[in-house]
Write a protein that holds these residues in place. Sequence first.
Motif, PDB file in Angstrom:
ATOM      1  N   LEU A   1       8.803  14.116 -41.501  1.00 29.10           N
ATOM      2  CA  LEU A   1       9.600  15.035 -40.680  1.00 29.10           C
ATOM      3  C   LEU A   1      10.995  14.489 -40.414  1.00 29.10           C
ATOM      4  CD1 LEU A   1       7.015  16.251 -38.053  1.00 29.10           C
ATOM      5  CD2 LEU A   1       8.598  17.720 -39.304  1.00 29.10           C
TER       6      LEU A   1
ATOM      7  N   VAL B   1       9.561  24.729 -39.494  1.00 33.13           N
ATOM      8  CA  VAL B   1       8.517  24.386 -40.460  1.00 33.13           C
ATOM      9  C   VAL B   1       7.103  24.645 -39.935  1.00 33.13           C
ATOM     10  CG1 VAL B   1       9.821  22.677 -41.792  1.00 33.13           C
ATOM     11  CG2 VAL B   1       8.616  21.971 -39.719  1.00 33.13           C
TER      12      VAL B   1
ATOM     13  N   SER C   1      11.887  18.204 -46.283  1.00 33.14           N
ATOM     14  CA  SER C   1      11.514  19.363 -45.457  1.00 33.14           C
ATOM     15  C   SER C   1      10.577  20.323 -46.189  1.00 33.14           C
ATOM     16  CB  SER C   1      12.756  20.089 -44.957  1.00 33.14           C
ATOM     17  OG  SER C   1      13.545  20.462 -46.053  1.00 33.14           O
TER      18      SER C   1
ATOM     19  N   PRO D   1      14.170  13.988 -35.113  1.00 37.92           N
ATOM     20  CA  PRO D   1      15.071  14.613 -36.070  1.00 37.92           C
ATOM     21  C   PRO D   1      16.483  14.036 -36.023  1.00 37.92           C
ATOM     22  CG  PRO D   1      13.867  16.245 -34.805  1.00 37.92           C
ATOM     23  CD  PRO D   1      13.666  14.929 -34.147  1.00 37.92           C
TER      24      PRO D   1
END
Lengths: 317, 303
Positions: free
Chosen positions: A98, A175, A104, A313
Amino acid sequence: MEPDPEKSFVQEVCLPFLLRTQNANGGWGFQAQSESRVEPTCWALRALHAAAVPPPEEAMARGFRFLRASQLADGSWPSTSGERRGCWVTSLCCWLLLAEKDSSVSVAAGLQWLCRDWPRDTAPWRRILSKLSPQRKLHPVNDSYRGWGWTPGTSSWVEPTSFALISLEHAGSRVLPSNARQRRELATAMLYDRMCPGGGWNCGNPRVYGVPGEPLVVPTVWALIALRHDPARQENIESMDWLERNLTNIRSGGSLALTRICLDTYGRRWPVSAPTLRDLYERNEFLGNVQVAAWSSLAMSGPSQWLNANAAPAKAI
Amino acid sequence: MREQTLVPTFQRPPSKVVIRRVADYEQDLFFLLQESLAIFNLPVKDKTVLLKPNLVGLDPLGVMNTHPAVVAAARECFLRLGAAQVLIGDGPAMDRDTEAIVESVRLRDYTGPLAGSFVDLNVDDVERVVLATHASRLNELYLPKTVLGVDFLVSMPKLKTHHWAGVTLSLKNMFGIVPGSCYGWPKNVLHWAGIHRAILDINAAARPDFAIVDGIMGMEGNGPIQGTPKASGVLILGNDPVAVDATCCRIMGLVPERVQYLSAAATLLGHLKPDKIQQLGESLESVRIPFAVLREFRTLADN
């Protein structure tokens, strides 16, 4: 000021061991010179990223390439190369990838697979059968709650359910499969239902033949980490208390490292009298286990940044 | 590499099983085992031997796992018989922290340093094995390369009843070779495949060459973990795991033909009938000690 001996141990022993044991294909086996597998590769990469200063970029890039190349066509990851069916390590891979900028598409496919994978024991027709079975009272759990199994088509267990929850929690909405929220709610309820009387978890049998199950460190830690956003809940407190009480019984590097990670995550103090990783290493060299070296490195990498969903992220690997 | 060809039981010569009376773990187990193993003329010279004890969980009181004194004595015996290397390995089924389990039973105190001699079969390299017997629906399993690669495999269970299988002895002990890193903790895929049938498939894929059962302290009732310790005072060993398990059942006051997997194992894996088992050492009657079983298994009892 004296350096922290436990941090020194990680820098002197664990991280060099991890760097030394990477295979030519970029992955790690469970032991030095063993074949690359998805699970130890995930933990080695996570440990190097969190604990090595600076992180070894080239080694890590090769590790990520190994993981991406290991993904099966249906989006899952297998436990070993050659295996054609995916399994629980899919959660570990998704969680790790991730935060990796080129993954991705792989992660989205992995999470889709994960949310399609329902345990077989709690399928509606099985639940009807189980209500009629005389065996029902021997192993009383609420089968309307559903988590994840180790392998497809089996039963829900604590560790794979915990890893799936952690993985889904870290994923952004972009996602996440449409049923992810439902799966998380059912799995959270399942974990609490499977807690051992008095706190802590074992593999997922809180009571068999009327006898309370004994909790174990590894599943307790991962369940508590999956459920860490509710630290004041009574079950979490009882389980943390068990983990803390159990500290004096710990005899292995793996359990010690994971207990430390969990106590740090919940903001509990690490007792001065606790055994040290270095002492336990000197007994059996962690049985040469790459994963234990990785957990030890993570345990000493400071506040659990790698567990912080919001930070992942932004801090792209 | 071990010979894996299965021989139908009717083509097998009679099996030998030795029963030794042993009061406790303080006795000279090395001497007892050495004397008993000499009967078998085992082909282990210059070979690699793997001892597979039953390590199921944290056990500081030494009641659920094969006692380390028995493992250490067996290791020493096989080295004295000329084995080039004697490894000890298991893959505990319920807890992935194998190091914690071997430390809780104090294995290191009896065998010396474990690094290099102990193999955690849960995380060993694995190889795909097509299951020729098709007793279960598994079709194939990934099994540890160490198990498949050694020359001589010894199953070393504890004498216990089992809440799903009736008894857990040298055949059921082989569940521990199925790697948790592939199938999880517990190895739930085996339960879904049917415990009795999975036991047959696993033992057909990696049949133990020899079995040594620690019945000095056994477990009755809700085994293999939560049962009641049962001081039974015996070691049972032999060159046929089915015959050894059958003998153990008879000692425990159970009828081996009524244990589902043992009854089926008699067709391909070894001898169950008393007339095909040469019983040596103590007589069965002299060491018989009935074990309590859960209500679900009361039909196994011989009275």
